[in-house]
Design a protein around this motif. Structure first.
Motif, PDB file in Angstrom:
ATOM      1  N   ASP A 446      39.299  84.241  47.874  1.00 46.34           N
ATOM      2  CA  ASP A 446      37.864  84.122  47.668  1.00 46.34           C
ATOM      3  C   ASP A 446      37.051  85.062  48.551  1.00 46.34           C
ATOM      4  O   ASP A 446      35.838  84.882  48.687  1.00 46.34           O
ATOM      5  CB  ASP A 446      37.415  82.672  47.923  1.00 46.34           C
ATOM      6  CG  ASP A 446      37.832  81.743  46.801  1.00 46.34           C
ATOM      7  OD1 ASP A 446      38.207  80.594  47.111  1.00 46.34           O
ATOM      8  OD2 ASP A 446      37.801  82.164  45.641  1.00 46.34           O
ATOM      9  N   MET A 447      37.699  86.056  49.155  1.00 50.60           N
ATOM     10  CA  MET A 447      36.964  87.009  49.961  1.00 50.60           C
ATOM     11  C   MET A 447      36.014  87.819  49.084  1.00 50.60           C
ATOM     12  O   MET A 447      36.391  88.281  48.011  1.00 50.60           O
ATOM     13  CB  MET A 447      37.920  87.959  50.684  1.00 50.60           C
ATOM     14  CG  MET A 447      37.240  88.978  51.571  1.00 50.60           C
ATOM     15  SD  MET A 447      36.415  88.223  52.969  1.00 50.60           S
ATOM     16  CE  MET A 447      37.832  87.759  53.955  1.00 50.60           C
ATOM     17  N   ILE A 448      34.796  87.975  49.543  1.00 45.43           N
ATOM     18  CA  ILE A 448      33.814  88.802  48.849  1.00 45.43           C
ATOM     19  C   ILE A 448      33.861  90.192  49.484  1.00 45.43           C
ATOM     20  O   ILE A 448      33.698  90.331  50.690  1.00 45.43           O
ATOM     21  CB  ILE A 448      32.395  88.206  48.984  1.00 45.43           C
ATOM     22  CG1 ILE A 448      32.366  86.773  48.431  1.00 45.43           C
ATOM     23  CG2 ILE A 448      31.364  89.081  48.272  1.00 45.43           C
ATOM     24  CD1 ILE A 448      31.122  85.996  48.827  1.00 45.43           C
ATOM     25  N   GLY A 457      32.812  83.720  51.930  1.00 44.33           N
ATOM     26  CA  GLY A 457      31.835  82.814  51.349  1.00 44.33           C
ATOM     27  C   GLY A 457      31.618  81.548  52.160  1.00 44.33           C
ATOM     28  O   GLY A 457      30.472  81.148  52.392  1.00 44.33           O
ATOM     29  N   PRO A 458      32.682  80.884  52.625  1.00 46.39           N
ATOM     30  CA  PRO A 458      32.495  79.653  53.403  1.00 46.39           C
ATOM     31  C   PRO A 458      31.686  79.846  54.679  1.00 46.39           C
ATOM     32  O   PRO A 458      30.997  78.924  55.111  1.00 46.39           O
ATOM     33  CB  PRO A 458      33.940  79.221  53.711  1.00 46.39           C
ATOM     34  CG  PRO A 458      34.744  79.786  52.587  1.00 46.39           C
ATOM     35  CD  PRO A 458      34.106  81.107  52.285  1.00 46.39           C
ATOM     36  N   GLU A 459      31.768  81.027  55.296  1.00 46.84           N
ATOM     37  CA  GLU A 459      30.973  81.263  56.493  1.00 46.84           C
ATOM     38  C   GLU A 459      29.478  81.270  56.154  1.00 46.84           C
ATOM     39  O   GLU A 459      28.656  80.692  56.879  1.00 46.84           O
ATOM     40  CB  GLU A 459      31.365  82.592  57.137  1.00 46.84           C
ATOM     41  CG  GLU A 459      30.574  82.890  58.408  1.00 46.84           C
ATOM     42  CD  GLU A 459      30.856  84.265  58.963  1.00 46.84           C
ATOM     43  OE1 GLU A 459      31.277  85.135  58.187  1.00 46.84           O
ATOM     44  OE2 GLU A 459      30.629  84.474  60.167  1.00 46.84           O
ATOM     45  N   VAL A 475      29.004  79.597  47.820  1.00 45.96           N
ATOM     46  CA  VAL A 475      28.797  81.046  47.867  1.00 45.96           C
ATOM     47  C   VAL A 475      30.018  81.757  47.299  1.00 45.96           C
ATOM     48  O   VAL A 475      31.154  81.480  47.697  1.00 45.96           O
ATOM     49  CB  VAL A 475      28.529  81.517  49.310  1.00 45.96           C
ATOM     50  CG1 VAL A 475      28.460  83.044  49.382  1.00 45.96           C
ATOM     51  CG2 VAL A 475      27.232  80.911  49.838  1.00 45.96           C
ATOM     52  N   VAL A 476      29.764  82.660  46.356  1.00 44.08           N
ATOM     53  CA  VAL A 476      30.838  83.439  45.740  1.00 44.08           C
ATOM     54  C   VAL A 476      30.387  84.891  45.632  1.00 44.08           C
ATOM     55  O   VAL A 476      29.219  85.219  45.834  1.00 44.08           O
ATOM     56  CB  VAL A 476      31.207  82.904  44.332  1.00 44.08           C
ATOM     57  CG1 VAL A 476      31.721  81.474  44.420  1.00 44.08           C
ATOM     58  CG2 VAL A 476      30.015  82.999  43.381  1.00 44.08           C
ATOM     59  N   VAL A 486      28.351  91.251  44.997  1.00 43.33           N
ATOM     60  CA  VAL A 486      27.232  90.834  45.850  1.00 43.33           C
ATOM     61  C   VAL A 486      27.408  89.371  46.216  1.00 43.33           C
ATOM     62  O   VAL A 486      27.920  88.563  45.424  1.00 43.33           O
ATOM     63  CB  VAL A 486      25.856  91.029  45.169  1.00 43.33           C
ATOM     64  CG1 VAL A 486      25.522  92.504  45.051  1.00 43.33           C
ATOM     65  CG2 VAL A 486      25.801  90.357  43.821  1.00 43.33           C
ATOM     66  N   VAL A 487      27.010  89.047  47.441  1.00 42.76           N
ATOM     67  CA  VAL A 487      27.046  87.663  47.900  1.00 42.76           C
ATOM     68  C   VAL A 487      26.021  86.865  47.086  1.00 42.76           C
ATOM     69  O   VAL A 487      24.841  87.223  47.029  1.00 42.76           O
ATOM     70  CB  VAL A 487      26.722  87.584  49.401  1.00 42.76           C
ATOM     71  CG1 VAL A 487      26.749  86.133  49.877  1.00 42.76           C
ATOM     72  CG2 VAL A 487      27.702  88.434  50.197  1.00 42.76           C
TER      73      VAL A 487
END
Length: 547
Positions: A446-448, A457-459, A475-476, A486-487
């Motif tokens: 799930d790294m953006i 995203g979790p941060e 957040v994705v 894009v975040v």
């Protein structure tokens, strides 16, 4: 292979403070480290990479050649050695002992580079950080790596001083570029340019590079002195092929291993010049290439796309090689850049865990749209979910081995996730063709990846949930033509709050104020509820699908 490292080396460490070595992963969880593929990888059991990159260059006739170049002037190799020696001596004055970690905070400037080498000469472990990080992020890094000392550009001192309140381990923060008897500059003036570098073992930890994981907590990737040299002796030597007459420049911060290699240590390994640009925006990057005759540039695909529109206003005929990494290079960007400049971009994939690029191709070996082949010194393959190798044409996980590899700081769980049966598994989905070329498919986690930055995203979720108006947040990363991804934040507001444009701006600013600004959500969507499983887990894939 008999030549692979399969046991804990017996060479005595020079580190008096043994924290770094003590917090390496258990040896059976290390990847296999192969130093047999190339003759130059047979390093002696004792070496200090700062000595190899600087002093050896002076000794071999490069003393008066330009090592560091910037808008304000130049340092020769001799001058850079003297600066690094003064910094090393100043650190000893402060009480540093070999093995202590030293946090560095600054933009891409000559002093940031000199501090990097000075710490290593003093026997310390470099923990370089990006200028954009905020106090909470700096504090976490300081605590994770048990950092006692920090060296900082005086213009960025505020956030680091604030971080000390959250990181009691951080005893001493010293600034350069300012005034005062206790500045780094003042301490350096007390010493000559002579310093006997600490005789480190080749497998002493030289640096801890932090990168955010999918949980949002930074991971510290530990690299040895010989790893630094191995990164210089594989991709640059066999793919980039620089000469002492080259002038390197680029946009990644020196705290990113992409920037550390492509902008600093690669040129110094061959006696070339490192052009440092403090604010390397696309216009500034083009101007620096024009003004200083840069020949090699390293940046992300986003920057190449932005520079295309600005090319008519700049003379960049000095440029001969362009390197792209940090995110996948879209074929249209490759083609447009070649059409405009005549230069084929050298794509590559690396990772903080591997230190630098391990798959790439240059010149006639480039296949547009492909990342390239395994760099000499490395080997790569595609594996399935169980770690079994897959045949050409199959899509699976990318696995790699070579002279560098993943060793997380005090994080056995993540170590097990990255290293499978001796192979580094990067989290990227690829396919390999019959000729050994690798073709990127997607991230497997799930790294953006936005404009070359890795964003968890979790941060971002955790920060947004601290805002009093936010009840839930997911957040994705969503596709974007300019930035790759894009975040994107999906938010459930608490009752009584309006989800209009003003709230969007307020939440975006909230994130910018609490963590690095590039992590802020460029897209904000308000929902009545978030999609979750029956056990309450957020279904991020449904957020992507719905968008």
């Amino acid at each position: 292979m008999a030549t692979m490292e399969t046991h804990v080396p017996a060479e005595p460490s020079a580190h008096v403070d043994t924290f770094a070595r003590d917090h390496l992963p258990p040896r059976h969880l290390w990847p296999e480290m192969d130093y047999s593929a190339l003759p130059e990888l047979a390093y002696p059991p004792r070496l200090n990479c700062a000595v190899e990159l600087l002093d050896r260059m002076v000794e071999s006739g490069h003393a008066d050649r330009t090592a560091i170049l910037w808008d304000g002037g130049r340092w020769s190799y001799r001058e850079l050695v003297e600066k690094a020696n003064r910094i090393a001596a100043a650190l000893h004055d402060l009480g540093l002992v070999p093995g202590n970690r030293v946090l560095l905070r600054g933009p891409n400037t000559p002093m940031m580079a000199a501090c990097w080498f000075g710490v290593l000469k003093a026997g310390g472990v470099v923990v370089a950080t990006m200028p954009l990080l905020r106090p909470r992020e700096l504090a976490h890094i300081a605590q994770k790596a048990m950092v006692r000392f920090a060296l900082c550009d005086h213009r960025l001192l505020g956030d680091l001083v604030a971080a000390r309140g959250q990181a009691p381990v951080l005893e001493r923060v010293l600034a350069w570029g300012g005034e005062g008897d206790d500045s780094l500059d003042a301490l350096m003036e007390r010493h000559t340019g002579e310093f006997g570098a600490v005789d480190t073992a080749a497998d002493d930890v030289a640096l801890i590079a932090f990168t955010s994981g999918t949980t949002g907590q930074p991971k510290g990737a530990m690299h040895f002195h010989r790893d630094v040299l191995a990164a210089c002796d594989c991709f640059p030597k066999y793919v980039l092929k620089p000469t002492p007459d080259d002038v390197f420049c680029g946009s990644p911060p020196l705290a990113f291993t992409f920037g550390l290699g492509g902008i600093l240590i690669f040129p110094l390994r061959v006696g070339a010049t490192a052009l440092l640009i403090e604010q390397p925006t696309p216009p500034n990057l083009l101007k620096a290439i024009q003004d200083h005759g840069a020949t090699i540039v390293s940046t992300a695909p986003t920057a190449y796309r932005a520079m295309l529109e600005l090319l008519p206003q700049h003379d960049i005929r000095s440029l001969t090689r362009c390197v792209s990494a940090g995110e996948t290079l879209p074929l249209p960007t490759f083609e447009a850049w070649e059409a405009a400049t005549g230069i084929r971009i050298i794509d590559g994939i690396g990772s903080t865990e591997m230190l630098h690029i391990f798959i790439s191709a240059s010149g006639d070996d480039i296949r547009p749209g492909s990342t390239g082949k395994a760099v000499p010194g490395y080997r790569a393959r595609i594996i399935d979910q169980e770690g079994n190798p897959l045949p050409p044409g199959s899509i699976g996980r990318l696995a790699v081995q070579g002279p560098t590899g993943c060793r997380y700081l005090d994080d056995e769980e993540r170590q097990r996730g990255y290293v499978w049966d001796g192979w580094n598994v990067t989290g990227d989905a690829y396919r390999m063709d019959e000729d050994g070329y690798f073709w990127y498919q997607a991230r497997t986690d799930d790294m953006i990846v936005s404009a070359g930055y890795n964003i968890a995203g979790p941060e971002v979720e955790a920060v947004m949930l601290e805002h009093p108006a936010v009840m839930e947040c997911g957040v994705v990363g969503l596709p974007d033509a300019e930035r790759g991804q894009v975040v994107s934040a999906f938010i459930v507001l608490r009752e009584g709050n309006d989800g209009g444009d003003e709230m969007v701006k307020e939440l975006q600013q909230w994130v910018k104020d609490h963590i690095a600004p590039y992590k802020y959500p460029r897209r904000v969507t308000f929902l009545d509820q978030l999609p979750r499983t029956q056990t309450g887990k957020l279904q991020r894939f449904r957020l992507r699908e719905g968008a």
